[in-house]
Design an enzyme around this catalytic site. Sequence first.
Site, short mmCIF file in Angstrom:
data_model
loop_
_atom_site.label_atom_id
_atom_site.label_comp_id
_atom_site.label_asym_id
_atom_site.label_seq_id
_atom_site.Cartn_x
_atom_site.Cartn_y
_atom_site.Cartn_z
N PHE B 122 2.47 70.01 11.46
CA PHE B 122 2.69 69.29 13.04
C PHE B 122 1.18 68.11 12.40
O PHE B 122 -0.14 68.51 11.36
CB PHE B 122 2.20 69.65 14.08
CG PHE B 122 2.13 68.80 15.59
CD1 PHE B 122 3.08 68.67 15.80
CD2 PHE B 122 0.30 68.76 15.82
CE1 PHE B 122 2.92 68.01 16.94
CE2 PHE B 122 0.42 67.90 16.71
CZ PHE B 122 1.81 67.44 17.50
N ASP B 200 -1.72 78.36 12.93
CA ASP B 200 -1.40 77.06 14.14
C ASP B 200 -0.86 78.32 15.07
O ASP B 200 1.06 78.22 13.99
CB ASP B 200 -1.20 76.54 13.25
CG ASP B 200 -1.53 75.81 15.02
OD1 ASP B 200 -1.09 75.55 16.04
OD2 ASP B 200 -1.37 73.62 14.41
N TYR B 225 -0.44 75.45 26.18
CA TYR B 225 0.75 74.95 27.82
C TYR B 225 1.80 74.69 27.08
O TYR B 225 2.80 73.19 27.84
CB TYR B 225 -0.41 72.93 27.41
CG TYR B 225 -0.54 72.45 26.07
CD1 TYR B 225 0.62 71.64 25.11
CD2 TYR B 225 -1.62 71.75 25.83
CE1 TYR B 225 0.54 71.21 24.67
CE2 TYR B 225 -1.51 71.42 24.66
CZ TYR B 225 -1.13 70.59 24.14
OH TYR B 225 -1.37 69.30 22.98
N LYS B 226 1.95 75.28 25.94
CA LYS B 226 3.94 75.41 25.76
C LYS B 226 3.50 76.86 26.44
O LYS B 226 4.09 76.70 27.81
CB LYS B 226 3.07 75.17 24.30
CG LYS B 226 3.09 74.42 23.69
CD LYS B 226 3.55 73.96 22.20
CE LYS B 226 3.30 72.56 21.27
NZ LYS B 226 3.97 71.38 21.34
N ARG B 375 15.21 68.63 19.57
CA ARG B 375 14.90 69.68 19.99
C ARG B 375 14.96 70.34 21.18
O ARG B 375 14.66 69.81 22.22
CB ARG B 375 12.83 69.66 19.70
CG ARG B 375 12.50 71.08 19.04
CD ARG B 375 10.92 70.40 18.70
NE ARG B 375 9.94 69.90 20.27
CZ ARG B 375 8.48 70.35 20.32
NH1 ARG B 375 8.11 69.90 19.10
NH2 ARG B 375 8.15 69.89 21.16
#
Lengths: 412, 412
Positions: B122, B200, B225-226, B375
């Site tokens: 990422f 991560d 927040y996912k 995705r």
Amino acid sequence: VERGDAVALDLTDPVAAFRDRFSVVTDGPIYMDGNSLGRPPAGIGEALAAGVGAWRSELVSGWEEWIDLPGRVGDRLGRLIGAAAGQVLVCDSTTVNLYKLAAAALRSRPGRREIVTEQSDFPTDRYVIEGLAASEGRVVRAVGPAGSDAGAVERDIAAAIGPDTALVCLSHVHYRTGLRLDMARLTARAHDEGALILWDLAHSAGACPVELDAGGVDLAVGCTYKYLNGGPGAPGFLYVGAALQEELVQPIWGWFGQAEQFAMGEGYRPAGGVARFLTGTPGILGLIAVDSAIAVSEQAGIAALWAKSVGLTSLLIERAEERLVPLGARIVTPALPDHRGAHVAVAHPRAWAWCRALIESGRVIGDFRSPDVVRLGPAPLYTRYTECFDAIEAMAETLGSAPDNPPARRVT
Amino acid sequence: VERGDAVALDLTDPVAAFRDRFSVVTDGPIYMDGNSLGRPPAGIGEALAAGVGAWRSELVSGWEEWIDLPGRVGDRLGRLIGAAAGQVLVCDSTTVNLYKLAAAALRSRPGRREIVTEQSDFPTDRYVIEGLAASEGRVVRAVGPAGSDAGAVERDIAAAIGPDTALVCLSHVHYRTGLRLDMARLTARAHDEGALILWDLAHSAGACPVELDAGGVDLAVGCTYKYLNGGPGAPGFLYVGAALQEELVQPIWGWFGQAEQFAMGEGYRPAGGVARFLTGTPGILGLIAVDSAIAVSEQAGIAALWAKSVGLTSLLIERAEERLVPLGARIVTPALPDHRGAHVAVAHPRAWAWCRALIESGRVIGDFRSPDVVRLGPAPLYTRYTECFDAIEAMAETLGSAPDNPPARRVT
């Protein structure tokens, strides 16, 4: 000064109506701690509820609206601190912002060895600078400790700045004493020597006049949970003068500070403008609360808030001279409004116990600041002149019953 | 696979009832983006309102309660990622936390030159490491790019780790492909060479099994927040294994990471335990939202969520093989559940336009990820098997009408 004078001042106070925006319990304690945590303005709960509603209905596409919030709220805040649009971001914490900007400044002055600070500055400022000095191979030249003589402090700081100064890092208003430094003068002095200057506005933003652009300031940081009423731990802010933005690169290379963020390409290329000082994904709920809160200060206007603040602190000081100094207290905050911020520090050897007794009696909420200060922060948006008068009276009546200080205490 | 199979799976889904905690509009688009921004759980608005209420009534004394929130919410989150109490903090952003921990790790291994990463990781991870490598005088050894063969990627990473490796920094689940690495195996490999490892967990926390303590992990960061549904830009988290806490010193020396914070003494002395990895004042409204949200995942239990996640992604993959591969799509995500996370990546040359057409038709919200991936992130707390089935059907029906890709697009 008589109580009737305070009553009269409240009656003619042009910003008195703003108090109605804050749910102040009239028979509760007098809140003299708006400089630690401001009260919640009306509408902030609704703004948060609307934010959750947008999250619920828009889901990920809410980001079309949210993504620019750090800059949009920053531009709004900028109008309260003399900064034109495109130079202020509301993001991260004051500490992290201080770190980013100080590191960026040091790296832009690799040949200069010194960081000039003030040795009694707020802990986070001292610690962040100490850490950066160690990691960047610089030394801290700490002037002070600052007393109550603004002129003397400013002369000492000015004298410490020289050709080997990379960065000058100072609080505009001292968190304990309330001393306010001459921002334009010290900024010019730093520039004379080719140094950069970074101002911490934690205790001035939202209450004191601040003119970042007019003063030619390079860098500033501050917090939004004091006079700006953004809520406990609300996001911090940062300012980078337009002329410097392309020159500086901050050390935390996150995806929000990257040019073409969503290309997710190889290699960090800092975004143009102030956006390069962003790091990770900004906290939207916090930003929504700050945006809602700052709007209230904006409506009142900084000139009116500052005029009232001077009135409130003048009354506190005058009345403290009459009632507290005879009891052995000492007023630490400068007497001249030009040399002070929006709070007043009263020193006494039993300050800790005094502050505690005031809180426990339910009469006045102030702050103890080590080693011997009771700090009174009458936020101009919602504090009355009569509250200032009555707070000093309560302090006079409480001092006799306060026992000796224990060595330390946890206060925020 | 038939639609009836999906219907049957929904009927026997042991966590099906959790969907009722999220206000899902039944005739709205199918939300396949819970891995970008999770839905708001019921109760989060009330928790925030209560937080504003406490701020209003407690004012500054609310800090007695709030001050430990980063650790308290961290301990709760720790139970979802295999971390005993006292090792996780919810604070700052993922980016800032990654910076703090990676810098601390590098400074504890001054004699080692290399940071091992994966070159398609990422962006924030790559950029932060790139920046630190430059400032700390290290070099990045980037393996990859990772394809869909977990074993091959793990072998490449293992081979890159050596006696000159200071730090290995990897995503547990790849943000684009969904590839999941063997955390325990690569952690052991890093330790064999005396290196530290930083994971991560952005795309695994809250959906995949994570065993930080059992795996002997040194350091981890992630976002809330996912799959944890903390809200847009909710605070990040960090994990520092107990054995390492006293050895590491992070670079941002703020007052919340200082021993005896309120003594405000001279010189930074890091607090004991994980608290030394705090920086500035934590955002309380964000923490309150995260605390409320995580409680829902905790009630469902990670084992049940992971079992359902495997079911959802298996159905997506199986159905995509039947309906999308014949249309020219390719499934990027590993077929073996042991090698994948909780989302599925479908590649197609016209992926950008395909994703856009799905969103604009109001049928499916997914994510485009450059250069050619759609995705799909079916969050197990609230996504139905039938939604997975129907999403693939919608994708099959939409692909024909999708025009060619433009070169780039802003998506979060």
